[in-house]
Design an enzyme around this catalytic site. Structure first.
Site, PDB file in Angstrom:
ATOM      1  N   ARG A   1       0.638  -0.936  -0.285  1.00  0.00           N
ATOM      2  CA  ARG A   1      -0.599  -0.063  -0.117  1.00  0.00           C
ATOM      3  C   ARG A   1       0.753   1.558  -0.266  1.00  0.00           C
ATOM      4  O   ARG A   1       1.774   1.210   0.767  1.00  0.00           O
ATOM      5  CB  ARG A   1      -1.213  -0.209   1.478  1.00  0.00           C
ATOM      6  CG  ARG A   1      -0.281  -0.078   2.402  1.00  0.00           C
ATOM      7  CD  ARG A   1      -0.463   1.469   3.291  1.00  0.00           C
ATOM      8  NE  ARG A   1       0.095   0.954   4.183  1.00  0.00           N
ATOM      9  CZ  ARG A   1       0.977   2.644   5.348  1.00  0.00           C
ATOM     10  NH1 ARG A   1       1.702   3.403   4.630  1.00  0.00           N
ATOM     11  NH2 ARG A   1       1.311   2.881   5.999  1.00  0.00           N
TER      12      ARG A   1
ATOM     13  N   GLU B   1      -6.838   7.205   7.746  1.00  0.00           N
ATOM     14  CA  GLU B   1      -5.598   8.202   8.282  1.00  0.00           C
ATOM     15  C   GLU B   1      -4.745   9.238   7.075  1.00  0.00           C
ATOM     16  O   GLU B   1      -4.659  10.549   7.237  1.00  0.00           O
ATOM     17  CB  GLU B   1      -4.093   7.022   9.053  1.00  0.00           C
ATOM     18  CG  GLU B   1      -3.336   8.011   9.632  1.00  0.00           C
ATOM     19  CD  GLU B   1      -2.782   6.922   9.715  1.00  0.00           C
ATOM     20  OE1 GLU B   1      -1.807   6.083  10.280  1.00  0.00           O
ATOM     21  OE2 GLU B   1      -0.525   7.420  10.042  1.00  0.00           O
TER      22      GLU B   1
ATOM     23  N   ARG C   1      -5.209   5.915   0.292  1.00  0.00           N
ATOM     24  CA  ARG C   1      -4.641   4.376   0.951  1.00  0.00           C
ATOM     25  C   ARG C   1      -4.762   3.603  -0.457  1.00  0.00           C
ATOM     26  O   ARG C   1      -5.540   2.654  -0.265  1.00  0.00           O
ATOM     27  CB  ARG C   1      -4.622   3.554   2.211  1.00  0.00           C
ATOM     28  CG  ARG C   1      -4.063   4.392   3.259  1.00  0.00           C
ATOM     29  CD  ARG C   1      -2.707   4.318   3.586  1.00  0.00           C
ATOM     30  NE  ARG C   1      -1.752   5.353   4.943  1.00  0.00           N
ATOM     31  CZ  ARG C   1      -1.679   4.864   5.710  1.00  0.00           C
ATOM     32  NH1 ARG C   1      -1.887   3.378   6.289  1.00  0.00           N
ATOM     33  NH2 ARG C   1      -1.661   5.598   6.801  1.00  0.00           N
TER      34      ARG C   1
ATOM     35  N   CYS D   1       0.524  11.359   9.473  1.00  0.00           N
ATOM     36  CA  CYS D   1       2.120  10.873  10.622  1.00  0.00           C
ATOM     37  C   CYS D   1       3.579  10.891   9.332  1.00  0.00           C
ATOM     38  O   CYS D   1       3.989  10.413   8.553  1.00  0.00           O
ATOM     39  CB  CYS D   1       1.590   9.039  10.823  1.00  0.00           C
ATOM     40  SG  CYS D   1       2.982   8.626  11.635  1.00  0.00           S
TER      41      CYS D   1
ATOM     42  N   THR E   1       5.725   9.158   9.778  1.00  0.00           N
ATOM     43  CA  THR E   1       6.043   7.319   9.720  1.00  0.00           C
ATOM     44  C   THR E   1       6.071   7.457   8.038  1.00  0.00           C
ATOM     45  O   THR E   1       6.725   5.987   7.954  1.00  0.00           O
ATOM     46  CB  THR E   1       5.917   6.614  10.789  1.00  0.00           C
ATOM     47  OG1 THR E   1       4.410   6.506  10.562  1.00  0.00           O
ATOM     48  CG2 THR E   1       6.298   6.424  11.496  1.00  0.00           C
TER      49      THR E   1
ATOM     50  N   ARG F   1       4.200   0.883   2.293  1.00  0.00           N
ATOM     51  CA  ARG F   1       4.362  -0.746   3.376  1.00  0.00           C
ATOM     52  C   ARG F   1       4.068  -1.663   2.622  1.00  0.00           C
ATOM     53  O   ARG F   1       2.723  -1.581   2.160  1.00  0.00           O
ATOM     54  CB  ARG F   1       3.244  -0.370   4.637  1.00  0.00           C
ATOM     55  CG  ARG F   1       3.739  -1.456   5.287  1.00  0.00           C
ATOM     56  CD  ARG F   1       3.101  -1.296   7.138  1.00  0.00           C
ATOM     57  NE  ARG F   1       1.961  -2.217   6.865  1.00  0.00           N
ATOM     58  CZ  ARG F   1       2.145  -2.898   7.471  1.00  0.00           C
ATOM     59  NH1 ARG F   1       2.554  -3.914   7.400  1.00  0.00           N
ATOM     60  NH2 ARG F   1       0.420  -3.679   7.573  1.00  0.00           N
TER      61      ARG F   1
ATOM     62  N   ARG G   1       4.296  -6.490  12.633  1.00  0.00           N
ATOM     63  CA  ARG G   1       2.559  -7.004  13.047  1.00  0.00           C
ATOM     64  C   ARG G   1       2.144  -7.727  13.251  1.00  0.00           C
ATOM     65  O   ARG G   1       2.120  -8.775  13.254  1.00  0.00           O
ATOM     66  CB  ARG G   1       1.808  -5.459  12.380  1.00  0.00           C
ATOM     67  CG  ARG G   1       2.520  -3.860  12.427  1.00  0.00           C
ATOM     68  CD  ARG G   1       2.156  -3.151  11.363  1.00  0.00           C
ATOM     69  NE  ARG G   1       2.770  -1.903  11.378  1.00  0.00           N
ATOM     70  CZ  ARG G   1       2.575  -0.708  10.864  1.00  0.00           C
ATOM     71  NH1 ARG G   1       0.880  -1.207  10.300  1.00  0.00           N
ATOM     72  NH2 ARG G   1       2.392   0.285  10.405  1.00  0.00           N
TER      73      ARG G   1
ATOM     74  N   GLU H   1      -1.425  -2.981  12.794  1.00  0.00           N
ATOM     75  CA  GLU H   1      -0.586  -2.217  14.198  1.00  0.00           C
ATOM     76  C   GLU H   1      -1.715  -2.522  15.127  1.00  0.00           C
ATOM     77  O   GLU H   1      -3.056  -2.632  14.799  1.00  0.00           O
ATOM     78  CB  GLU H   1      -1.312  -1.134  13.193  1.00  0.00           C
ATOM     79  CG  GLU H   1      -0.233   0.370  14.099  1.00  0.00           C
ATOM     80  CD  GLU H   1      -0.294   1.372  13.582  1.00  0.00           C
ATOM     81  OE1 GLU H   1      -0.604   2.044  13.372  1.00  0.00           O
ATOM     82  OE2 GLU H   1       1.285   2.209  14.098  1.00  0.00           O
TER      83      GLU H   1
HETATM   84  P1  ADP Z   1      -1.475   0.422   6.841  1.00  0.00           P
HETATM   85  O1  ADP Z   1      -0.942  -1.183   6.396  1.00  0.00           O
HETATM   86  O2  ADP Z   1      -2.303   0.377   6.049  1.00  0.00           O
HETATM   87  O3  ADP Z   1      -1.074   0.506   7.551  1.00  0.00           O
HETATM   88  P2  ADP Z   1      -2.167  -1.677   9.035  1.00  0.00           P
HETATM   89  O4  ADP Z   1      -1.031  -2.533   9.444  1.00  0.00           O
HETATM   90  O5  ADP Z   1      -3.198  -1.546  10.458  1.00  0.00           O
HETATM   91  O6  ADP Z   1      -2.662  -0.534   8.346  1.00  0.00           O
HETATM   92  O7  ADP Z   1      -3.167  -3.038   8.244  1.00  0.00           O
HETATM   93  C1  ADP Z   1      -4.605  -2.455   8.005  1.00  0.00           C
HETATM   94  C2  ADP Z   1      -5.200  -3.927   7.010  1.00  0.00           C
HETATM   95  O8  ADP Z   1      -4.809  -4.731   7.162  1.00  0.00           O
HETATM   96  C3  ADP Z   1      -4.838  -4.845   7.776  1.00  0.00           C
HETATM   97  O9  ADP Z   1      -6.308  -5.837   8.788  1.00  0.00           O
HETATM   98  C4  ADP Z   1      -4.434  -6.314   7.857  1.00  0.00           C
HETATM   99  O10 ADP Z   1      -4.449  -7.390   8.812  1.00  0.00           O
HETATM  100  C5  ADP Z   1      -4.352  -6.069   6.324  1.00  0.00           C
HETATM  101  N1  ADP Z   1      -2.733  -6.531   5.655  1.00  0.00           N
HETATM  102  C6  ADP Z   1      -1.915  -5.700   6.099  1.00  0.00           C
HETATM  103  N2  ADP Z   1      -0.792  -7.074   5.412  1.00  0.00           N
HETATM  104  C7  ADP Z   1      -1.876  -7.622   4.922  1.00  0.00           C
HETATM  105  C8  ADP Z   1      -1.574  -8.793   4.279  1.00  0.00           C
HETATM  106  N3  ADP Z   1       0.200  -9.136   3.794  1.00  0.00           N
HETATM  107  N4  ADP Z   1      -1.693  -9.419   3.868  1.00  0.00           N
HETATM  108  C9  ADP Z   1      -3.612  -9.532   4.135  1.00  0.00           C
HETATM  109  N5  ADP Z   1      -3.694  -8.344   4.829  1.00  0.00           N
HETATM  110  C10 ADP Z   1      -3.415  -7.716   5.112  1.00  0.00           C
HETATM  111  N1  DAR Z   2       0.039   7.323  16.588  1.00  0.00           N
HETATM  112  C1  DAR Z   2       1.624   6.416  15.981  1.00  0.00           C
HETATM  113  C2  DAR Z   2       1.976   5.392  15.440  1.00  0.00           C
HETATM  114  C3  DAR Z   2       2.616   5.534  14.373  1.00  0.00           C
HETATM  115  C4  DAR Z   2       3.341   5.018  13.239  1.00  0.00           C
HETATM  116  N2  DAR Z   2       2.073   4.501  12.913  1.00  0.00           N
HETATM  117  C5  DAR Z   2       0.696   4.962  11.947  1.00  0.00           C
HETATM  118  N3  DAR Z   2       1.392   5.749  11.285  1.00  0.00           N
HETATM  119  N4  DAR Z   2       0.079   4.216  11.655  1.00  0.00           N
HETATM  120  C6  DAR Z   2       2.219   6.290  17.590  1.00  0.00           C
HETATM  121  O1  DAR Z   2       2.971   7.629  17.901  1.00  0.00           O
HETATM  122  O2  DAR Z   2       2.566   5.591  17.667  1.00  0.00           O
END
Ligand code: ADP
Ligand code: DAR
Length: 348
Positions: A117, A216, A220, A262, A264, A271, A300, A305
Site C-alpha cells: 500500500r 489516516e 490508501r 504521520c 512515519t 508499506r 505486526r 498495527e
Molecule cells: P496499513 O498497512 O494500511 O498501515 P494496518 O497495518 O492497520 O494498516 O493493516 C491494515 C489491514 O491490512 C489489516 O487488516 C491487516 O491485517 C491487513 N494486512 C496488512 N498486510 C497484509 C497482508 N500481507 N495480507 C493480508 N492482509 C494484510
Molecule cells: N500514533 C502513532 C503511530 C505511528 C505509526 N503508525 C501509523 N502512522 N499508523 C504512534 O505514535 O504510535
C-alpha cells in the site's frame, strides 16, 4: 493523560515516544503559540502523543506547512525514525522493471498473502488532522470520481462508510480489507472528526485492488492477493497509482517525498507486507528479531498495527519509507522474507 494545551506536558515514566525524546521546554515555548495558515496549531500536532503516552512517535502534521513551521520538532523526529537528515533528499523509483522478487514460496507453505500500500494526500488541501467537514466530503467526491474512470481489472465500486451495514463493515475488517474505526491515536490527532462521514472503501470485484478514502491519509492505495507473488502485487499497485494520478494530483515535497499525516509514512508512504506463517521462528524470538532488524523489517499482528500475531502468523513489512525508493522498500521486504523462510526451514 489530560493536558491543558498551555503548559509543557507531563510524560509518564514509561513513555518512550519520539515526541518525548525531542520536545524540550524551550522548543515548546517557541512553538506553542503558532499555527499554520490552515489554522493547525502546534498543540494539535503533539496532542496525540500526550493523550496516548504509549505512542511510539506521537506527532501528526495537519498540512504541508506543518513540516516546515514545526520543523524544529519534526526534523529530529524524522531523522530519528527514518535515519534521514535535514540535508538528505528523498528519491523515488516506482517502476516494476527494477524489482527482482520471484515468488519465494511458490507452494504457499509459508506466505498466506501479500499486500503493498501507499498513502497519498490531495495537493492544495490540508491533511486529515486539519481538513474541514466540507473539504473532506469534497476530497471524497474527487477521489470517487477519479476511481470511476478505472478500467479492466482495476474497475470496481465505492462503498461509503456512512450507510454501510455494521455486519458488512466488520466482515471487511475481519477479512483484512477495511480499516478499523475508533483508533485512539488517530482520534487524538483529529483524524476521526465527523466519523464516518466522507470515509469509505473502493475495491475491484476480486478485492485485489482497494482504495481507502479519508482514513489516516486521504487515499490508501492497496494491491493485495493470496500467496507470495510479490512482483504481481507491486505491478498492480504501480499501474493503479499511475492511473489515479492522471486525474488526481498528490501532495509531494522535493525533500520529503509524498506528504502524509504521520511522519512515519513520508517519502514513499509505502508499506509492503506479507502474512507469513513461521511457527518455529515464533518460538525463537531472538533469531526472529535478528533477521527482521538486519533487513529493517517491522513485525505486526495479523490485524495490522496494534494487533497480535495468531497461530504463528505474522505481518512482516518494510519499516523504512523515506530515503529509500519504492523498489528498495519491496526488495528489502522480499530479501528479509527469503531470509526468514530460510531460517524457518533450518529450524524444521
Ligand atoms: P496499513 O498497512 O494500511 O498501515 P494496518 O497495518 O492497520 O494498516 O493493516 C491494515 C489491514 O491490512 C489489516 O487488516 C491487516 O491485517 C491487513 N494486512 C496488512 N498486510 C497484509 C497482508 N500481507 N495480507 C493480508 N492482509 C494484510
Ligand atoms: N500514533 C502513532 C503511530 C505511528 C505509526 N503508525 C501509523 N502512522 N499508523 C504512534 O505514535 O504510535
Amino acid at each position: 493523560m489530560v493536558w491543558d494545551r498551555l503548559s509543557f506536558p507531563e510524560f509518564s515514566p514509561n513513555c518512550n515516544s519520539l515526541l518525548r525524546r525531542h520536545l524540550s521546554e524551550d522548543l515548546f515555548i517557541n512553538l506553542m503559540e503558532i499555527a499554520t495558515e490552515s489554522g493547525f496549531s502546534f498543540a494539535q500536532a503533539i496532542n496525540s502523543g500526550i493523550v496516548n503516552q504509549d505512542s511510539s512517535v506521537g506527532v501528526y502534521a495537519g498540512d504541508a506547512e506543518s513540516y516546515s513551521l514545526f520543523s524544529s520538532l519534526f526534523n529530529p523526529i524524522i531523522e530519528d525514525y527514518h535515519n534521514f537528515s535535514e540535508s538528505d533528499i528523498h528519491r523515488s523509483n516506482f517502476n516494476t522493471e527494477s524489482l527482482s522478487a520471484p515468488n519465494p514460496d511458490p507452494n504457499s507453505q509459508y506466505i498466506l498473502s501479500t499486500r503493498i500500500r501507499v498513502g497519498r494526500n490531495i495537493v492544495d488541501m490540508p491533511l486529515g488532522p486539519a481538513i474541514s467537514r466540507e473539504q473532506r466530503n469534497l476530497i471524497e467526491s474527487q477521489i470517487v470520481k477519479s476511481l470511476s474512470c478505472l478500467n479492466g481489472d482495476l474497475s470496481g465500486t465505492y462503498y461509503p462508510l456512512l450507510d454501510m451495514k455494521e455486519t458488512i463493515r466488520n466482515q471487511l475488517i475481519d477479512d483484512h480489507f477495511l480499516f478499523k474505526a475508533g483508533d485512539r491515536f488517530l482520534d487524538a490527532a483529529g483524524l476521526n472528526r465527523d466519523w464516518p462521514e466522507g470515509r469509505g472503501i473502493f475495491h475491484n470485484f476480486a478485492r485485489t485492488f482497494l482504495v481507502w478514502v479519508n482514513e489516516e491519509d486521504q487515499l490508501r492505495i492497496i494491491s493485495m492477493q493470496q500467496g507470495g507473488d510479490i512482483e504481481a502485487v507491486f505491478d498492480r499497485l504501480v499501474v493503479a497509482t499511475r492511473e489515479i494520478e492522471k486525474t488526481v494530483s498528490f501532495l509531494f515535497d522535493q525533500r520529503l517525498g509524498y506528504l502524509t499525516s504521520c511522519p512515519t509514512n513520508l517519502g514513499t508512504a509505502m508499506r509492503a507486507s506479507v502474512h507469513i506463517c513461521l511457527p518455529k521462528l515464533s518460538l525463537n524470538l531472538s533469531a526472529f528479531k535478528k533477521i527482521t532488524d538486519l533487513h529493517h523489517l517491522q513485525i505486526r499482528g495479523i490485524h495490522g498495527e496494534h494487533s497480535e500475531s495468531e497461530s504463528g502468523i505474522f505481518d512482516i513489512s518494510n519499516r523504512r519509507r523515506l530515503g529509500v525508493t519504492e523498489v528498495e522498500c519491496v526488495q528489502g521486504m522480499y530479501d528479509g522474507v527469503v531470509a526468514l523462510i530460510k531460517k524457518e526451514k533450518e529450524l524444521e
